[in-house]
Write an enzyme that holds these catalytic residues in place. Structure first.
Site, PDB file in Angstrom:
ATOM      1  N   ASN A   1      -2.917   6.436   6.659  1.00  0.00           N
ATOM      2  CA  ASN A   1      -3.556   7.243   7.699  1.00  0.00           C
ATOM      3  C   ASN A   1      -4.265   6.338   8.701  1.00  0.00           C
ATOM      4  OD1 ASN A   1      -5.956   6.409   6.469  1.00  0.00           O
ATOM      5  ND2 ASN A   1      -6.238   8.324   5.350  1.00  0.00           N
TER       6      ASN A   1
ATOM      7  N   GLU B   1       2.605 -36.520  29.325  1.00  0.00           N
ATOM      8  CA  GLU B   1       1.530 -35.615  28.903  1.00  0.00           C
ATOM      9  C   GLU B   1       0.245 -36.370  28.580  1.00  0.00           C
ATOM     10  OE1 GLU B   1       3.946 -31.741  27.156  1.00  0.00           O
ATOM     11  OE2 GLU B   1       2.940 -33.072  25.736  1.00  0.00           O
TER      12      GLU B   1
ATOM     13  N   HIS C   1       4.742  15.784   7.706  1.00  0.00           N
ATOM     14  CA  HIS C   1       4.013  14.615   7.207  1.00  0.00           C
ATOM     15  C   HIS C   1       2.514  14.816   7.335  1.00  0.00           C
ATOM     16  CE1 HIS C   1       6.608  11.408   5.852  1.00  0.00           C
ATOM     17  NE2 HIS C   1       7.440  11.620   6.849  1.00  0.00           N
TER      18      HIS C   1
ATOM     19  N   GLN D   1     -10.594   0.784   1.035  1.00  0.00           N
ATOM     20  CA  GLN D   1     -11.008  -0.101  -0.053  1.00  0.00           C
ATOM     21  C   GLN D   1      -9.824  -0.864  -0.643  1.00  0.00           C
ATOM     22  OE1 GLN D   1     -11.442   3.206   0.062  1.00  0.00           O
ATOM     23  NE2 GLN D   1     -11.186   4.212  -1.920  1.00  0.00           N
TER      24      GLN D   1
ATOM     25  N   ASP E   1      14.925   7.981   5.373  1.00  0.00           N
ATOM     26  CA  ASP E   1      13.630   7.953   4.699  1.00  0.00           C
ATOM     27  C   ASP E   1      13.757   7.613   3.223  1.00  0.00           C
ATOM     28  OD1 ASP E   1      11.804   8.347   6.668  1.00  0.00           O
ATOM     29  OD2 ASP E   1      11.394  10.450   6.226  1.00  0.00           O
TER      30      ASP E   1
ATOM     31  N   SER F   1       3.408   9.163  11.676  1.00  0.00           N
ATOM     32  CA  SER F   1       4.864   9.183  11.783  1.00  0.00           C
ATOM     33  C   SER F   1       5.338  10.054  12.945  1.00  0.00           C
ATOM     34  CB  SER F   1       5.462   9.706  10.471  1.00  0.00           C
ATOM     35  OG  SER F   1       6.803   9.352  10.360  1.00  0.00           O
TER      36      SER F   1
ATOM     37  N   TYR G   1       0.857  -1.194   0.000  1.00  0.00           N
ATOM     38  CA  TYR G   1       0.000   0.000   0.000  1.00  0.00           C
ATOM     39  C   TYR G   1       0.887   1.236   0.000  1.00  0.00           C
ATOM     40  CZ  TYR G   1      -3.467   3.492   0.850  1.00  0.00           C
ATOM     41  OH  TYR G   1      -4.253   4.603   0.702  1.00  0.00           O
TER      42      TYR G   1
ATOM     43  N   GLN H   1       9.715  15.884  10.069  1.00  0.00           N
ATOM     44  CA  GLN H   1       8.727  14.887  10.462  1.00  0.00           C
ATOM     45  C   GLN H   1       7.352  15.521  10.628  1.00  0.00           C
ATOM     46  OE1 GLN H   1      10.088  11.836  10.487  1.00  0.00           O
ATOM     47  NE2 GLN H   1       8.010  11.075  10.488  1.00  0.00           N
TER      48      GLN H   1
ATOM     49  N   HIS I   1       1.267 -40.191  20.385  1.00  0.00           N
ATOM     50  CA  HIS I   1       2.580 -39.596  20.134  1.00  0.00           C
ATOM     51  C   HIS I   1       3.676 -40.621  20.449  1.00  0.00           C
ATOM     52  CE1 HIS I   1       0.494 -35.796  19.818  1.00  0.00           C
ATOM     53  NE2 HIS I   1       1.645 -35.136  19.610  1.00  0.00           N
TER      54      HIS I   1
ATOM     55  N   GLU J   1       9.642   5.948  16.631  1.00  0.00           N
ATOM     56  CA  GLU J   1       9.833   5.378  15.293  1.00  0.00           C
ATOM     57  C   GLU J   1      11.225   5.748  14.780  1.00  0.00           C
ATOM     58  OE1 GLU J   1       7.782   5.699  10.845  1.00  0.00           O
ATOM     59  OE2 GLU J   1       7.449   7.283  12.322  1.00  0.00           O
ATOM     60  N   HIS J   2      11.546   7.036  14.823  1.00  0.00           N
ATOM     61  CA  HIS J   2      12.871   7.531  14.452  1.00  0.00           C
ATOM     62  C   HIS J   2      13.495   8.205  15.672  1.00  0.00           C
ATOM     63  CE1 HIS J   2      10.307   7.945  10.776  1.00  0.00           C
ATOM     64  NE2 HIS J   2      11.329   7.316  10.212  1.00  0.00           N
TER      65      HIS J   2
END
Length: 423
Positions: free
Chosen positions: A209, A410, A258, A186, A356, A233, A124, A255, A415, A322-323
């Protein structure tokens, strides 16, 4: 940006809180769209593309002719830049390959592990205000190295029903098999469930998003794997007296631009540096085309003054950015003490922008504190690790007492029998 001076540790959690959204309402809206996609397939995809993106498409898939026309529109300078970035990313990810090592755990018992590419993956790629063609490099290149058999890409179209030419060029360069003009929830639903036009995939990658992120998490509950639960981000800069205030301000703004839900955090042991950075933010903000977005993001952001470097390290580990940029003395020593971060940038000349785009590391990283437990995307994200074992008759005889004793304890007689019947 709000300045907070010498906060007590019991207030850190509140200070570091990310912007909160109404998840219940969000999930209800997203699930409603997903359910329609699952039921109506392509018809629903066309409908939601018209509703959310404001464009009536005649077809969902990008044709070879459209790709060729788009590639011609990409300036040569940008093509060279994308090729250089792709090369660096490929070199870094190629080194993540692991060979097969056969381990004999005991005489006659051999075990090994093999990496196998995930057959079908979906990428995506956000469009909207910032078409992130760089993300194609970060995802399609490791998919190609891993040997994924089918790599498809979804990205939202513009008002004319087209994709950004740089997206088409990057996809073509990195071996993406099919490209679709579909965005938002979608796109996630179509890749998760499959439609007549868009194939179902086994794992979905890519940022988005809050709606896209929510959709990924919901389809994961139904059996489609995702890269990670990534959200808006974020960047954290840990800085001391050796930092350059203008550099730090530029990193924070890179940043913040964004989107309004991005978050930036400055942690410093020097009050003067914080003041200088805040002055620089005002100066540099005015020169940005996306200054309104960045300014809104800064409203949710903080600059925190701490007593010493130990507190600074503890605070950034608590935040799990994240960064994380380390603009401080002895940055490598400090980096050794970082346990929670998606990607770390050391020194005054390692801006987050380089990671990036082109240094080689992957920019698809865990956000919202998930860096405490998740890694960023790597070659491993696109493979499954399958284990194998082969036993000789002598090996089975040697290990049989161990297995039969454990199976009996067990209460799993079948087994035990599966071993003893062979002896």
């Amino acid at each position: 940006m709000k300045k907070i001076e010498l906060p007590e540790k019991n207030t850190w959690k509140q200070i570091l809180q990310r912007p909160v959204i109404d998840t219940a309402t969000l999930e209800q809206q997203v699930r409603g769209v997903l359910n329609v996609i699952k039921q109506d397939g392509d018809t629903a995809v066309f409908q939601f593309t018209r509703q959310f993106d404001g464009v009536q498409l005649s077809s969902l898939e990008v044709t070879e002719e459209e790709i060729a026309i788009g590639i011609q529109k990409v300036p040569d300078e940008l093509k060279r830049a994308i090729k250089q970035a792709a090369n660096n990313i490929r070199v870094f990810h190629e080194k993540q390959r692991s060979g097969i090592e056969v381990v004999e755990t005991m005489a006659g018992v051999r075990c090994w592990r093999k990496s196998v590419g995930i057959d079908k993956v979906g990428l995506y790629i956000p469009g909207g205000t910032a078409p992130l063609f760089s993300t194609i490099l970060m995802l399609a290149i490791p998919a190609q190295i891993a040997g994924c058999k089918e790599v498809i890409l979804c990205s939202p179209p513009d008002k004319e029903g087209n994709l950004n030419p740089a997206i088409l060029y990057a996809a073509s360069l990195t071996g993406v098999h099919r490209i679709f003009k579909v965005g938002g929830v979608q796109a996630i639903g179509a890749m998760a469930y499959g439609t007549v036009t868009i194939p179902k995939v086994y794992k979905i990658f890519g940022p988005g998003n809050q709606y896209v992120t929510c959709a990924k998490q919901l389809v994961q509950q139904e059996g489609t794997a995702i890269d990670m639960p990534a959200g808006p981000s974020e960047v954290c800069v840990l800085a001391d007296t050796t930092a350059n205030a203008s550099f730090v301000a530029a990193d924070l703004l890179s940043q913040a631009e964004h989107g309004t839900d991005s978050q930036v955090l400055l942690v410093s042991t020097d009050t003067q540096l914080i003041d200088d950075v805040m002055k620089e933010l005002k100066v540099q903000l005015n020169d940005l085309p996306r200054k309104d977005l960045a300014a809104k993001a800064l409203e949710n952001s903080k600059a925190v003054l701490v007593k010493n470097m130990d507190d600074a390290i503890a605070l950034v580990n608590e935040y799990a950015a994240e960064h994380l940029i380390l603009s401080c003395e002895n940055d490598e020593s400090v980096a050794e003490k970082i346990t929670n971060a998606g990607s770390v940038f050391l020194g005054n000349y390692s801006p987050e922008s380089v990671g990036d785009y082109a240094s080689g590391t992957n920019h698809t990283l865990p956000t919202n504190g998930f860096a405490r437990a998740y890694s960023g995307v790597s070659l491993d994200s696109f493979v499954k690790k399958i284990t194998y074992q082969r036993l000789t008759k002598e090996g089975l005889s040697a290990i049989a007492p161990t297995v039969t004793a454990m199976a009996a304890a067990e209460g799993l007689e079948a087994h035990k029998k599966a071993v003893t019947i062979r002896l």
